[in-house]
Design a protein around this motif. Structure first.
Motif, PDB file in Angstrom:
ATOM      1  N   TYR A 145      29.383  36.790  45.480  1.00 39.87           N
ATOM      2  CA  TYR A 145      29.916  35.925  44.332  1.00 39.87           C
ATOM      3  C   TYR A 145      29.296  36.997  43.188  1.00 39.87           C
ATOM      4  N   CYS A 146      30.488  37.644  42.460  1.00 36.78           N
ATOM      5  CA  CYS A 146      30.100  38.138  41.443  1.00 36.78           C
ATOM      6  C   CYS A 146      31.242  38.795  40.675  1.00 36.78           C
ATOM      7  N   GLY A 147      30.959  39.465  39.668  1.00 38.26           N
ATOM      8  CA  GLY A 147      32.307  39.479  38.676  1.00 38.26           C
ATOM      9  C   GLY A 147      32.628  38.323  37.495  1.00 38.26           C
ATOM     10  N   GLN A 148      33.192  38.971  36.214  1.00 36.75           N
ATOM     11  CA  GLN A 148      33.684  37.467  35.884  1.00 36.75           C
ATOM     12  C   GLN A 148      35.270  37.211  35.567  1.00 36.75           C
ATOM     13  N   ALA A 149      35.866  36.655  36.069  1.00 40.75           N
ATOM     14  CA  ALA A 149      37.062  35.895  35.573  1.00 40.75           C
ATOM     15  C   ALA A 149      37.283  37.241  34.403  1.00 40.75           C
ATOM     16  N   GLY A 150      38.917  36.703  33.736  1.00 40.77           N
ATOM     17  CA  GLY A 150      39.347  36.693  32.188  1.00 40.77           C
ATOM     18  C   GLY A 150      39.036  38.217  31.533  1.00 40.77           C
ATOM     19  N   ASN A 151      38.563  38.928  32.345  1.00 40.79           N
ATOM     20  CA  ASN A 151      38.464  39.356  31.686  1.00 40.79           C
ATOM     21  C   ASN A 151      38.280  41.475  32.025  1.00 40.79           C
ATOM     22  N   THR A 152      39.024  42.203  31.704  1.00 43.88           N
ATOM     23  CA  THR A 152      38.947  43.761  32.591  1.00 43.88           C
ATOM     24  C   THR A 152      38.323  44.036  33.088  1.00 43.88           C
ATOM     25  N   ASP A 153      36.458  44.373  31.908  1.00 44.25           N
ATOM     26  CA  ASP A 153      35.918  44.719  31.700  1.00 44.25           C
ATOM     27  C   ASP A 153      34.847  44.121  32.433  1.00 44.25           C
ATOM     28  N   ARG A 154      35.325  42.890  33.861  1.00 41.16           N
ATOM     29  CA  ARG A 154      33.491  42.225  33.635  1.00 41.16           C
ATOM     30  C   ARG A 154      33.785  42.157  35.239  1.00 41.16           C
ATOM     31  N   ALA A 155      34.107  43.881  35.705  1.00 38.65           N
ATOM     32  CA  ALA A 155      33.744  43.786  37.519  1.00 38.65           C
ATOM     33  C   ALA A 155      32.342  43.880  38.268  1.00 38.65           C
ATOM     34  N   CYS A 156      32.823  44.170  39.261  1.00 34.51           N
ATOM     35  CA  CYS A 156      31.367  43.802  39.719  1.00 34.51           C
ATOM     36  C   CYS A 156      30.673  44.800  39.568  1.00 34.51           C
ATOM     37  N   ILE A 157      30.746  45.598  40.028  1.00 34.85           N
ATOM     38  CA  ILE A 157      29.925  47.331  38.551  1.00 34.85           C
ATOM     39  C   ILE A 157      31.241  47.508  38.276  1.00 34.85           C
ATOM     40  N   PHE A 158      30.324  48.155  36.796  1.00 39.58           N
ATOM     41  CA  PHE A 158      31.575  48.808  35.915  1.00 39.58           C
ATOM     42  C   PHE A 158      30.744  49.603  35.828  1.00 39.58           C
ATOM     43  N   PHE A 159      30.741  51.108  35.754  1.00 40.47           N
ATOM     44  CA  PHE A 159      31.131  52.238  35.551  1.00 40.47           C
ATOM     45  C   PHE A 159      31.401  52.273  34.040  1.00 40.47           C
ATOM     46  N   ASP A 160      30.680  52.384  32.497  1.00 41.84           N
ATOM     47  CA  ASP A 160      31.232  52.524  31.717  1.00 41.84           C
ATOM     48  C   ASP A 160      30.395  53.330  30.776  1.00 41.84           C
ATOM     49  N   ARG A 161      32.115  54.606  30.878  1.00 43.49           N
ATOM     50  CA  ARG A 161      31.649  55.723  29.800  1.00 43.49           C
ATOM     51  C   ARG A 161      30.541  56.352  30.021  1.00 43.49           C
TER      52      ARG A 161
ATOM     53  N   ALA B 265      39.424  40.040  45.316  1.00 40.35           N
ATOM     54  CA  ALA B 265      38.689  40.276  44.208  1.00 40.35           C
ATOM     55  C   ALA B 265      40.177  39.284  43.663  1.00 40.35           C
ATOM     56  N   TYR B 266      40.007  38.365  42.430  1.00 37.03           N
ATOM     57  CA  TYR B 266      40.453  37.606  41.627  1.00 37.03           C
ATOM     58  C   TYR B 266      40.824  38.175  40.836  1.00 37.03           C
TER      59      TYR B 266
ATOM     60  N   GLU C 241      33.564  28.329  37.552  1.00 34.99           N
ATOM     61  CA  GLU C 241      33.837  28.841  36.241  1.00 34.99           C
ATOM     62  C   GLU C 241      33.985  30.088  36.726  1.00 34.99           C
ATOM     63  N   MET C 242      34.537  30.165  37.827  1.00 36.89           N
ATOM     64  CA  MET C 242      34.178  31.916  38.491  1.00 36.89           C
ATOM     65  C   MET C 242      33.563  32.909  37.252  1.00 36.89           C
ATOM     66  N   PHE C 243      32.635  32.654  37.004  1.00 36.07           N
ATOM     67  CA  PHE C 243      31.108  33.538  36.120  1.00 36.07           C
ATOM     68  C   PHE C 243      30.105  34.196  37.010  1.00 36.07           C
ATOM     69  N   GLY C 244      30.205  35.290  37.968  1.00 30.75           N
ATOM     70  CA  GLY C 244      29.399  35.228  38.968  1.00 30.75           C
ATOM     71  C   GLY C 244      28.229  36.661  38.411  1.00 30.75           C
TER      72      GLY C 244
ATOM     73  N   ASP D 209      24.273  29.782  42.516  1.00 27.77           N
ATOM     74  CA  ASP D 209      25.267  28.771  42.279  1.00 27.77           C
ATOM     75  C   ASP D 209      26.914  29.348  42.798  1.00 27.77           C
ATOM     76  N   GLY D 210      26.226  30.963  43.516  1.00 25.21           N
ATOM     77  CA  GLY D 210      27.345  31.511  43.401  1.00 25.21           C
ATOM     78  C   GLY D 210      28.997  30.520  44.036  1.00 25.21           C
ATOM     79  N   PRO D 211      28.884  29.889  45.800  1.00 27.00           N
ATOM     80  CA  PRO D 211      29.998  28.969  46.108  1.00 27.00           C
ATOM     81  C   PRO D 211      30.571  27.921  45.095  1.00 27.00           C
ATOM     82  N   VAL D 212      29.697  27.337  44.258  1.00 26.54           N
ATOM     83  CA  VAL D 212      29.484  26.890  43.438  1.00 26.54           C
ATOM     84  C   VAL D 212      31.057  27.227  42.500  1.00 26.54           C
ATOM     85  N   GLN D 213      30.125  28.594  42.057  1.00 24.70           N
ATOM     86  CA  GLN D 213      31.276  28.920  40.240  1.00 24.70           C
ATOM     87  C   GLN D 213      32.764  30.008  41.624  1.00 24.70           C
ATOM     88  N   HIS D 214      32.472  30.114  43.106  1.00 21.10           N
ATOM     89  CA  HIS D 214      33.695  30.305  43.384  1.00 21.10           C
ATOM     90  C   HIS D 214      34.951  29.647  43.352  1.00 21.10           C
TER      91      HIS D 214
END
Length: 306
Positions: A61-77, A140-141, A38-41, A27-32
């Motif tokens: 339609y990737c990433g999740q808005a409202g949190n800095t660690d919710r990128a489309c791709i997160f290379f974490d530590r 990027a939002y 909801e901006m939840f991809g 449901d990418g277009p709806v999320q976006h």
């Protein structure tokens, strides 16, 4: 330009946004949908001593808005890894005896479309680095599109467009200022990238020291255009300790407020080499100094076009 001066390439960029390998949500277009979605991809997380090697893929339609660690791709530590085990003469694997190697995670020749947070975030503390090379990213939002807070990464040849600043329900002044490329330390290799169409900054960058022998990072042949400001220039740790920040081979054109601005002030002298600033609506370069009231500072301009 002028006789013997630089040639500025202002042709429109072209990027491929599709791939046979697609990571998305149904449901990418709806999320976006701004204001109602909801901006939840979709997301991909590569963490610790895991390895992510992505080539010729697409995330829509990737990433999740409202949190800095919710990128489309997160290379974490990211941590170092051991090579695949090899058998010895007796047929036994010898994993423990093999030396650790740098994490080989990469994102290459891929496309990211309609990011609902950052497209790429590389966070730490990290003991290993990432190569992000020859990618195309659109939107990027309310977050920096490429957000780098670790060292040793290679960011090269990327075309990144459309960094959106969300002002709905907010005051006229919001301290969150996303950039298309947000590079938090000078100890990275940032070369041949284009930032276009940011509602705030094209590049947020901590400059290298003026020492020509500096060998742990670079910033070369990068371009910012059609943004509110081309670059927010700050002093990296090594530049601050040496008293001099360098910026080389950077081009900014057709930006609205500033080509380059040192918001909050530079605590160092500044040397600009082969920097080109064209067609800015207000100020081409605004250098603000952070220091004592009578403290002197210098700006050295070498080559380039203003």
């Amino acid at each position: 330009a002028y006789p013997g001066g630089p040639t500025i390439d202002m042709r429109a960029e072209v990027g491929l946004l599709t791939s046979n390998v697609l990571i998305t949500v149904p449901d990418g277009p709806v999320q976006h949908m701004l204001g109602t979605g909801e901006m939840f991809g979709a997301r991909v997380v590569v963490s610790g001593n895991s390895t992510g090697r992505f080539s010729s893929v697409a995330l829509h339609y990737c990433g999740q808005a409202g949190n800095t660690d919710r990128a489309c791709i997160f290379f974490d530590r990211l941590a170092a890894v051991r090579p695949a085990p090899a058998a010895n003469a007796s047929g036994n694997a010898t994993v423990e005896s093999m030396a650790l190697m740098a994490n080989p995670s990469t994102l290459e020749s891929s496309a990211m479309l309609y990011g609902m947070a950052s497209n790429i975030r590389v966070g730490g503390p990290a003991a290993s680095s990432v190569s992000i090379v020859n990618n195309v990213m659109l939107e990027a939002y309310d977050a920096s599109s490429i957000d780098i807070s670790t060292t040793g990464n290679t960011i090269r040849g990327n075309l990144v467009l459309g960094t959106i600043k969300d002002m709905s329900g907010k005051s006229g002044h919001d301290v969150l200022q996303p950039g298309t490329f947000d590079i938090g330390t000078s100890d990275n290799w940032i070369e041949d990238n284009v930032a276009a169409g940011s509602e705030r900054y094209g590049f947020i960058y901590y400059g290298v020291p003026c020492n020509p022998d500096y060998a742990t990072g670079s910033f070369r042949n990068n371009t910012a255009h059609a943004s509110l400001a081309g670059m927010w220039l700050q002093a990296g740790e090594d530049a601050a300790s040496s008293g001099c920040t360098a910026l080389s081979n950077f081009t900014a054109y057709m930006n609205w407020d500033f080509g380059i601005i040192s918001t909050r002030g530079l605590p160092t002298n500044l040397v600009m080499t082969n920097v080109n600033i064209l067609d800015t609506k207000h100020s081409g370069i605004t250098v603000l100094r952070l220091g004592g009231f009578t403290e002197k500072a210098t700006l050295d301009w070498r080559g380039g076009l203003l």
